[in-house]
Design a protein around this motif. Structure first.
Motif, PDB file in Angstrom:
ATOM      1  N   VAL A   1       0.949  -1.171   0.148  1.00 19.22           N
ATOM      2  CA  VAL A   1      -0.171   0.017  -0.012  1.00 19.22           C
ATOM      3  C   VAL A   1       0.708   1.243   0.033  1.00 19.22           C
ATOM      4  CG1 VAL A   1      -2.026   1.226   1.316  1.00 19.22           C
ATOM      5  CG2 VAL A   1      -1.576  -1.178   1.564  1.00 19.22           C
ATOM      6  N   GLU A   2       0.314   2.161  -0.917  1.00 22.70           N
ATOM      7  CA  GLU A   2       1.367   3.426  -0.685  1.00 22.70           C
ATOM      8  C   GLU A   2       0.581   4.681  -0.209  1.00 22.70           C
ATOM      9  OE1 GLU A   2       3.696   6.501  -3.957  1.00 22.70           O
ATOM     10  OE2 GLU A   2       2.587   4.690  -4.727  1.00 22.70           O
ATOM     11  N   SER A   3       1.267   5.273   0.745  1.00 17.66           N
ATOM     12  CA  SER A   3       0.538   6.553   1.335  1.00 17.66           C
ATOM     13  C   SER A   3       1.448   7.649   1.005  1.00 17.66           C
ATOM     14  CB  SER A   3       0.541   6.196   2.698  1.00 17.66           C
ATOM     15  OG  SER A   3       1.812   6.357   3.495  1.00 17.66           O
ATOM     16  N   GLU A   4       1.341   8.755   1.735  1.00 19.17           N
ATOM     17  CA  GLU A   4       2.084   9.931   1.355  1.00 19.17           C
ATOM     18  C   GLU A   4       3.625   9.891   1.932  1.00 19.17           C
ATOM     19  OE1 GLU A   4       0.777  13.093   4.455  1.00 19.17           O
ATOM     20  OE2 GLU A   4      -0.785  12.426   3.739  1.00 19.17           O
ATOM     21  N   ILE A   5       3.795   8.936   2.929  1.00 22.11           N
ATOM     22  CA  ILE A   5       5.184   8.725   3.232  1.00 22.11           C
ATOM     23  C   ILE A   5       5.828   7.689   2.700  1.00 22.11           C
ATOM     24  CG2 ILE A   5       4.401   9.882   5.413  1.00 22.11           C
ATOM     25  CD1 ILE A   5       4.389   7.268   6.884  1.00 22.11           C
ATOM     26  N   GLY A   6       5.274   6.606   2.242  1.00 19.89           N
ATOM     27  CA  GLY A   6       5.955   5.645   1.551  1.00 19.89           C
ATOM     28  C   GLY A   6       5.138   4.128   1.290  1.00 19.89           C
TER      29      GLY A   6
END
Length: 282
Positions: A231-236
């Motif tokens: 899963v990709e979020s705004e931090i990685g």
């Protein structure tokens, strides 16, 4: 300072407490308007304190040397050395003796107020039941999930954390977990770039909406013991593990009773204190 204030016993300590309570600053750090507000509160507190200590209830209160020492050490313990401690006392127009005197008075006031609060009436089961039905929304518990994650952050300034490299690293971890999901905590400790790595990636027991939206969506869609896809979020990039599910529920009256009793007890104790204070003469 106004000469009248200088003669008021305990005023410097009361002013310091008021400034810290209202603004989280010492009196000398306050602008004029805030200082005036702190002064008004300090004067009111000193007046109330004096009224309490002139009551029959206060006459019987004795504070032991150990109780006073404990109160003093609680404040002294906030400082690393005597020099900074006594410097702050002096800055706030206090000395060791005047601080101990103020704490002695405060301890006596606290004992009296606790005694008055103990007069609060008992709470009946009927009252608890009425509270439960009038405030039913307080006892609705949303679904919560026990989550862990592994994070590989994206930072173009570092070769090992460019988006491509970070994704490649996470793919390797994901493949290992597909074969050995029980190794999640070990791999989190070894690879995760989140401080939770020291706890095996543990994020806690969380309701919907607490995590990054991408993690939240995935966590509440997988089964217990299942590891998510990357899963990709705004931090990685993340891998998410659901360790446990606590289903949504409405607490029964029986389960809610201890909390209701505590809420109502605190309310009655405060009411008892306010009514007693209101009846004191100046």
């Amino acid at each position: 300072m106004n000469p009248f204030k200088q003669t008021i016993h305990n005023y410097p300590y009361a002013l310091l407490r008021a400034a810290l309570t209202l603004f989280k600053k010492t009196p000398d750090e306050l602008p004029t308007a805030e200082l005036r507000q702190a002064e008004i509160q300090a004067l009111n507190e000193v007046k109330i304190e004096s009224r309490i200590l002139n009551t029959q209830e206060a006459a019987a209160v004795i504070i032991s040397a150990q109780e006073l020492q404990d109160a003093y050490q609680e404040i002294r313990g906030r400082y690393t050395d005597d020099e900074s401690f006594f410097s702050d006392l002096k800055k706030n127009q206090l000395s060791k003796d005047s601080l101990e005197a103020a704490l002695y008075r405060q301890c006596r006031v606290n004992v009296v107020l606790e005694f008055i609060a103990s007069r609060a009436p008992d709470i009946s089961e009927v009252e608890i039941g009425i509270y439960y039905h009038l405030h039913s929304e307080q006892f609705n518990r949303p679904e919560r999930r026990e989550a862990c994650h592994i994070l590989i952050s994206i930072n173009p300034d570092y070769r090992e954390n460019t988006r491509v490299t970070a994704f490649s690293r996470m793919q390797e971890i994901s493949e290992k977990l597909q074969k050995k999901p029980h190794k999640f905590a070990d791999l989190a400790l070894k690879h995760s770039e989140c401080p939770t790595a020291l706890q095996g990636g543990f994020l806690g027991l969380v309701p919907r909406g607490k995590l990054y939206p991408e993690l939240d969506t995935v966590l509440f869609s997988i089964k217990v013991g299942e590891v998510s896809d990357i899963v990709e979020s705004e931090i990685g990039f993340h891998l998410v593990l659901c360790r446990q599910i606590q289903k949504a529920e409405t607490l029964s009256l029986q389960k809610a009773t201890p909390k209701i009793r505590e809420i109502m007890r605190d309310r009655l104790r405060r009411t008892c204190q306010r009514e007693w204070l209101a009846g004191l003469s100046d």
